[in-house]
Design an enzyme around this catalytic site. Structure first.
Site, short mmCIF file in Angstrom:
data_model
loop_
_atom_site.label_atom_id
_atom_site.label_comp_id
_atom_site.label_asym_id
_atom_site.label_seq_id
_atom_site.Cartn_x
_atom_site.Cartn_y
_atom_site.Cartn_z
N HIS A 100 8.33 -81.34 -88.44
CA HIS A 100 8.20 -82.20 -89.63
C HIS A 100 9.56 -82.55 -90.23
O HIS A 100 9.63 -82.98 -91.37
CB HIS A 100 7.35 -81.50 -90.69
CG HIS A 100 6.02 -81.02 -90.23
ND1 HIS A 100 5.08 -81.87 -89.72
CD2 HIS A 100 5.48 -79.77 -90.19
CE1 HIS A 100 4.00 -81.16 -89.38
NE2 HIS A 100 4.23 -79.89 -89.65
N HIS A 127 -0.11 -83.09 -88.30
CA HIS A 127 -0.07 -82.51 -86.96
C HIS A 127 -0.92 -83.32 -86.00
O HIS A 127 -1.30 -82.85 -84.94
CB HIS A 127 -0.59 -81.07 -86.98
CG HIS A 127 0.00 -80.23 -88.05
ND1 HIS A 127 -0.55 -80.14 -89.32
CD2 HIS A 127 1.12 -79.47 -88.06
CE1 HIS A 127 0.21 -79.33 -90.06
NE2 HIS A 127 1.23 -78.92 -89.33
#
Lengths: 329, 329
Positions: free
Chosen positions: A56, A215
């Site tokens: 991320h 995700h």
């Protein structure tokens, strides 16, 4: 799988080594890559610690530094960090003021930060972020997911910590900001986890995943690719419906790229989102545009709206010096 | 074509509108989208103007602001801006100190900026950047292409302009920095120009284009996908061979994403490039890592090395306040 890597199992350590070298003026890398910490600590300040699965970036290590986090614990890609990482981070950066954990609402993260809090031997409070309005529960979360709004919590709480606020105040502030912040995302392509070597999910050439998680978790539905305006209409409507702001409320707009979307498109989404927000009577007085909470190379973006009053705006505007956010210093 | 857009022919204007709204504290958008200008001008300061085809965001509009550019003229995607855009920009931001044009070495850009200089009716000097060592001439360039090193020229010359340097000094400084700066890129995937709707070039699943240009122009050769270390070896070797630095020279390392490459991979490339640079006896004392000179959604990156002495480092470190680069303010 087309990636600029050497071996899938070396991605995290090599990337962290590059990050620590590039930002050696701001951060130090902990032993065994357990955490990234702020180089210069302030004795007595509440220590802010976040973390979560990698992939991320720049979240969270890119937000370590003056005015934001004191440490970030990176797990493997899309995998929670282990409790010993947070315990080591507490040992390294707690200087007498206690610790605040800022944790995105995923079961593994929440559990491992909780275990770390219990064994750290210091005063620890926790804020769990859950700003994603797309779905009420998801693959790895009970309740809403914590996504891009997390960086707004980290910035505002970080500024207050720098100004000397106490642990209980910071926990309340974090919960306040999280409660005023909502996000929703859309994916045009999947991400590819290096260790898996193939796309997390499959989208046809004319499809998008509306409400996707960071995700690649499923969102609300898979639909035909739509225009930026149509996407902004749906995402902003879902956000504002949930926030239920008063007329004329002031807001921060974060248009966040997921990693594979060019800056040009992100600014186009700012234009689209702004039209919808103004149509709903909101005054957008702060903007952040860029790829800050990513999903590896996923194409797509999220929109985050945070309702900030004057005090919160001042904390947002306060000086910050991290790898990914910097102003006033 | 999967893009967050409304219509291909509206991409530029809508993206610029979003950019101008998000950064209204720094920039103003010129009439008919001819240029993006700095909001607060300083009378008598040399005006720095750049520009070029769009699709490379944040270059150049993202570098407009205090300590860097006074205006940027955006052409359509991968298309040179027209001379009337630069003439309008000169009229808007020239305040008595003359103008310096900073132009990437592509035939259309060089020609159109040259025409603008001739008809602007002000004192204008020009610096042409050509930092790409990959090929000696290319699809749209006679001589080497100007790529990511351009932002280093813009930053350093911008700092000197802010400190009051005269036009002739700034031109010489820009040429000096360009002469000390070299870049090379690699593409893992193609970009897609919105108006074309299909990839600019085709790469097989296991191929990469070594030495690619920022419009997807051919590089040195198309080869099998290699590791980050192997890519860094070849690119840094080509750069350093051409720069021929003295032993122990100080350098700035810019690892630049082309738009579709995640931050995690860019930092991994920093790690790889640093190993090679140190092996060649260079001391890397400044870093910039991110997607600053992009090619829409192309996956891949470029490496830029700039040999900076103390005076140039000080100018690099000087305060800057733009949408894409900000520090010290």
């Amino acid at each position: 799988m087309k990636k600029l890597i050497n071996a899938p199992d070396a991605v995290l350590t090599e990337s962290l080594a590059g990050f620590a070298a590039a930002h050696a003026d701001i951060v130090l890398l902990g032993a065994e890559h357990k955490f990234v910490r702020r180089r210069d600590l302030r004795p007595g300040k509440v220590a802010l610690i976040s973390g979560g699965g990698s992939g991320h970036e720049p979240l969270h290590a890119g937000f370590v530094g003056r005015g934001m986090l004191d440490a970030a614990c990176p797990g493997q890609v899309f995998t929670s960090p282990t409790p010993d990482q947070m315990v080591a981070a507490v040992e390294a950066v707690e200087t007498g003021g206690g610790c605040l954990f800022i944790v995105k609402n995923y079961e593994g993260d929440v559990m491992n930060f909780q275990m770390a809090a219990e064994i750290a031997g210091k005063e620890v409070a926790t804020v769990v972020t859950d700003d994603d309005v797309a779905v009420e529960k998801s693959t790895w979360s009970t309740g809403r997911r914590g996504v891009a709004g997390t960086l707004i919590v980290e910035k505002i709480v970080g500024a207050a910590a720098e100004q000397g606020a106490a642990l209980s105040q910071l926990q309340a502030l974090g919960e306040q900001v999280n409660g005023r912040t909502r996000s929703m995302g859309v994916a045009l392509t999947s991400c590819i986890v290096p260790a898996a070597g193939k796309p997390t999910f499959a989208l046809d050439e004319n499809q998008m995943e509306m409400g996707v998680g960071i995700h690649g978790e499923p969102g609300r539905r898979r639909v035909a690719l739509a225009s930026a305006d149509t996407i902004a209409d749906e995402m902003v409507d879902a956000i504002v419906r949930d926030l239920a702001p008063r007329a004329g409320a002031e807001a921060l707009l974060l248009v966040n790229g997921f990693g594979g979307t060019p800056t040009m498109e992100l600014y186009l989404m700012v234009h689209s989102a702004l039209r919808v927000l103004r149509g709903k009577g909101l005054r957008v007085s702060r903007f952040l545009t860029g790829s800050y909470v990513t999903s590896l190379e996923m194409a797509g973006c999220s929109i985050t709206v945070s309702l900030l009053d004057d005090a919160l705006m001042n904390l947002w505007d306060a000086p910050v010096h991290t790898a990914a956010l910097r102003w006033g210093i």
